[in-house]
Design an enzyme around this catalytic site. Structure first.
Site, PDB file in Angstrom:
ATOM      1  N   ASP A 170      38.678 -94.493  46.482  1.00 48.80           N
ATOM      2  CA  ASP A 170      39.955 -93.947  46.026  1.00 48.80           C
ATOM      3  C   ASP A 170      40.814 -95.050  45.409  1.00 48.80           C
ATOM      4  O   ASP A 170      40.669 -96.228  45.755  1.00 48.80           O
ATOM      5  CB  ASP A 170      40.727 -93.362  47.209  1.00 48.80           C
ATOM      6  CG  ASP A 170      40.245 -91.970  47.601  1.00 48.80           C
ATOM      7  OD1 ASP A 170      39.434 -91.376  46.862  1.00 48.80           O
ATOM      8  OD2 ASP A 170      40.684 -91.469  48.659  1.00 48.80           O
TER       9      ASP A 170
ATOM     10  N   ARG B 273      36.050 -91.422  38.417  1.00 48.37           N
ATOM     11  CA  ARG B 273      36.980 -90.299  38.589  1.00 48.37           C
ATOM     12  C   ARG B 273      38.294 -90.654  37.877  1.00 48.37           C
ATOM     13  O   ARG B 273      38.862 -91.713  38.129  1.00 48.37           O
ATOM     14  CB  ARG B 273      37.256 -90.070  40.070  1.00 48.37           C
ATOM     15  CG  ARG B 273      38.324 -89.003  40.320  1.00 48.37           C
ATOM     16  CD  ARG B 273      38.830 -89.017  41.758  1.00 48.37           C
ATOM     17  NE  ARG B 273      37.775 -88.794  42.724  1.00 48.37           N
ATOM     18  CZ  ARG B 273      37.879 -89.138  44.016  1.00 48.37           C
ATOM     19  NH1 ARG B 273      38.952 -89.731  44.480  1.00 48.37           N
ATOM     20  NH2 ARG B 273      36.883 -88.907  44.841  1.00 48.37           N
TER      21      ARG B 273
HETATM   22  C1  LIG Z   1      39.579 -84.868  43.352  1.00 47.42           C
HETATM   23  C2  LIG Z   1      40.852 -85.635  43.263  1.00 47.42           C
HETATM   24  C3  LIG Z   1      40.903 -86.922  43.744  1.00 47.42           C
HETATM   25  C4  LIG Z   1      42.072 -87.668  43.632  1.00 47.42           C
HETATM   26  N1  LIG Z   1      42.064 -88.977  44.009  1.00 47.42           N
HETATM   27  C5  LIG Z   1      43.169 -89.724  43.796  1.00 47.42           C
HETATM   28  C6  LIG Z   1      43.164 -91.127  44.043  1.00 47.42           C
HETATM   29  O1  LIG Z   1      42.169 -91.726  44.472  1.00 47.42           O
HETATM   30  N2  LIG Z   1      44.314 -91.821  43.795  1.00 47.42           N
HETATM   31  C7  LIG Z   1      45.452 -91.213  43.310  1.00 47.42           C
HETATM   32  O2  LIG Z   1      46.452 -91.898  43.074  1.00 47.42           O
HETATM   33  N3  LIG Z   1      45.477 -89.867  43.091  1.00 47.42           N
HETATM   34  C8  LIG Z   1      44.378 -89.128  43.316  1.00 47.42           C
HETATM   35  N4  LIG Z   1      44.418 -87.786  43.063  1.00 47.42           N
HETATM   36  C9  LIG Z   1      45.725 -87.115  42.836  1.00 47.42           C
HETATM   37  C10 LIG Z   1      46.117 -87.141  41.381  1.00 47.42           C
HETATM   38  O3  LIG Z   1      46.430 -88.444  40.978  1.00 47.42           O
HETATM   39  C11 LIG Z   1      47.336 -86.237  41.146  1.00 47.42           C
HETATM   40  O4  LIG Z   1      48.422 -86.715  41.872  1.00 47.42           O
HETATM   41  C12 LIG Z   1      47.094 -84.791  41.510  1.00 47.42           C
HETATM   42  O5  LIG Z   1      45.804 -84.368  41.186  1.00 47.42           O
HETATM   43  C13 LIG Z   1      48.061 -83.889  40.741  1.00 47.42           C
HETATM   44  O6  LIG Z   1      47.873 -84.058  39.362  1.00 47.42           O
HETATM   45  P1  LIG Z   1      47.250 -82.929  38.408  1.00 47.42           P
HETATM   46  O7  LIG Z   1      46.350 -83.643  37.446  1.00 47.42           O
HETATM   47  O8  LIG Z   1      46.620 -81.876  39.181  1.00 47.42           O
HETATM   48  O9  LIG Z   1      48.464 -82.445  37.569  1.00 47.42           O
HETATM   49  P2  LIG Z   1      49.943 -81.941  37.954  1.00 47.42           P
HETATM   50  O10 LIG Z   1      50.808 -82.495  36.880  1.00 47.42           O
HETATM   51  O11 LIG Z   1      50.313 -82.179  39.380  1.00 47.42           O
HETATM   52  O12 LIG Z   1      49.788 -80.404  37.795  1.00 47.42           O
HETATM   53  C14 LIG Z   1      49.564 -79.900  36.498  1.00 47.42           C
HETATM   54  C15 LIG Z   1      49.438 -78.427  36.558  1.00 47.42           C
HETATM   55  O13 LIG Z   1      48.339 -78.066  37.394  1.00 47.42           O
HETATM   56  C16 LIG Z   1      48.621 -76.837  37.999  1.00 47.42           C
HETATM   57  N5  LIG Z   1      48.694 -77.014  39.450  1.00 47.42           N
HETATM   58  C17 LIG Z   1      48.858 -78.164  40.133  1.00 47.42           C
HETATM   59  N6  LIG Z   1      48.878 -77.921  41.456  1.00 47.42           N
HETATM   60  C18 LIG Z   1      48.739 -76.604  41.610  1.00 47.42           C
HETATM   61  C19 LIG Z   1      48.714 -75.723  42.718  1.00 47.42           C
HETATM   62  N7  LIG Z   1      48.855 -76.176  43.972  1.00 47.42           N
HETATM   63  N8  LIG Z   1      48.534 -74.408  42.494  1.00 47.42           N
HETATM   64  C20 LIG Z   1      48.409 -73.933  41.251  1.00 47.42           C
HETATM   65  N9  LIG Z   1      48.469 -74.704  40.136  1.00 47.42           N
HETATM   66  C21 LIG Z   1      48.622 -76.014  40.318  1.00 47.42           C
HETATM   67  C22 LIG Z   1      49.953 -76.384  37.484  1.00 47.42           C
HETATM   68  O14 LIG Z   1      49.760 -75.621  36.329  1.00 47.42           O
HETATM   69  C23 LIG Z   1      50.622 -77.689  37.134  1.00 47.42           C
HETATM   70  O15 LIG Z   1      51.659 -77.565  36.209  1.00 47.42           O
HETATM   71  C24 LIG Z   1      43.243 -87.048  43.114  1.00 47.42           C
HETATM   72  C25 LIG Z   1      43.190 -85.745  42.617  1.00 47.42           C
HETATM   73  C26 LIG Z   1      42.017 -85.047  42.683  1.00 47.42           C
HETATM   74  C27 LIG Z   1      41.997 -83.657  42.110  1.00 47.42           C
END
Ligand SMILES: Cc1cc2nc3c(=O)[nH]c(=O)nc-3n(C[C@H](O)[C@H](O)[C@H](O)COP(=O)(O)OP(=O)(O)OC[C@H]3O[C@@H](n4cnc5c(N)ncnc54)[C@H](O)[C@@H]3O)c2cc1C
Length: 306
Positions: free
Chosen positions: A132, A182
């Protein structure tokens, strides 16, 4: 504004004691966390695997401050990997590891040794480990440890955060044959000097990074719930002629499960990140920071009599 409040709360020991002591928060915890024990994690993994989804299991816990805790975390992972193999869940299930949970803040060498033992157990179980990404002060150390681990365990995955200004360069360095990367937006509160601040700038950076990874020789792992970015990734996969075993989508446990199912039904590889364990506080605060609707849900849980 709310995002920064929750991200600040993620690092507050006082808030952690308060929130963790309120049993009703379990309702919202359950939505994002598979449970506290390995059995819970295996049960959730089985359900997802039966639905055709791959998983990456994360034993919750970060910022370990003693060698004993770091060793205990390593041992949790070794036991988990043994159980995954025994349950026939590998290779569809891999593990995600925070180096801070195995002692990175104490000593890089200690974190490397523990991570290396976990990679060896993963190889023995026929699966992989992904490291991560944590706050930007750890990025150099994490990428150095990754490079060392890959000498013996080339399948070890990296995580890059699109919000960091440095990340396009890191994508170029890591878009090489066999390299699992990732790409996520990034979940920590970071200063402007190192990270884009507006959602638009982060999204644009994500697309630039995605282009580098999709056009490169590695294995991109597209970690986002953002419908626009998912659509762009599908488009790039077509453009660069990537088959379903040449990249994957990743989403978090409890977030957009219908979209996870839709992508899998469309023939894509979809991996669900499944956190479990009793150290869920920091993880939950980062999920709440991401989405106002989650905060309302949390408020309801706190005030509910149930
Ligand atoms: C598999 C995975 C591993 C990760 N590992 C790390 C890591 O190692 N380090 C790190 O810093 N971060 C990690 N993250 C978190 C990541 O950095 C983001 O903070 C998180 O994924 C939210 O960003 P987003 O790309 O989904 O977009 P966002 O800007 O949060 O969401 C964009 C859009 O997605 C949709 N959406 C988001 N959440 C929801 C919901 N609950 N229900 C319905 N629609 C929704 C909505 O349309 C929203 O407007 C990880 C995320 C994933 C998916």
């Amino acid at each position: 504004m709310l995002r920064s409040v929750f991200l600040a709360a993620a690092g507050s020991a006082r808030m952690e004691r308060l929130v963790s002591s309120v049993p009703v928060t379990k309702g919202i915890v359950q939505r994002f966390v598979a449970g506290e024990g390995v059995d819970d994690a295996l049960r959730a993994s089985r359900v997802l695997a039966d639905d055709g989804l791959a998983v990456s299991l994360d034993h919750l816990g970060e910022d370990t401050l003693t060698e004993e805790q770091a060793t205990a975390t390593r041992d949790h992972y070794l036991a988990l990997l043994g159980r995954l193999k025994g349950a026939g869940l590998t290779p569809a299930a891999e593990v995600s590891l925070k180096l801070s949970a195995v002692g990175q803040k104490l000593d890089d060498r200690l974190a490397f040794d523990h991570a290396s033992a976990i990679c060896a157990a993963a190889a023995e179980a026929g699966t992989t480990v992904t490291l991560d990404a944590e706050d930007h002060t750890t990025t150099d150390s994490t990428l150095e440890i990754l490079a060392d681990l890959r000498k013996d365990y080339p399948g070890t995955g990296a995580v890059l955060q699109a919000y960091l200004r440095r990340t396009e360069g890191d994508c170029r360095d890591l878009a090489t044959a066999g390299s699992r990367v990732r790409l996520c937006k990034g979940a920590y509160a970071e200063p402007e000097s190192v990270a884009y601040q507006s959602a638009l700038d982060v999204d644009k950076a994500y697309v630039r990074c995605l282009n580098i990874l999709m056009s490169g020789e590695g294995y991109p792992m597209v970690a986002t719930h953002d419908p626009r970015l998912v659509a762009i990734a599908e488009d790039r996969a077509r453009w660069f002629d990537r088959r379903s075993d040449e990249f994957e989508f990743q989403m978090l446990y409890g977030v957009r499960p219908e979209e996870q199912a839709r992508l899998a039904a469309a023939g894509h590889t979809v991996r669900v990140y499944v956190p479990f364990g009793d150290q869920w506080y920091g993880y939950l605060m980062r999920r709440l920071a991401e989405r106002p609707a989650n905060v309302a849900f949390f408020g309801k849980a706190l005030t509910s009599k149930k």
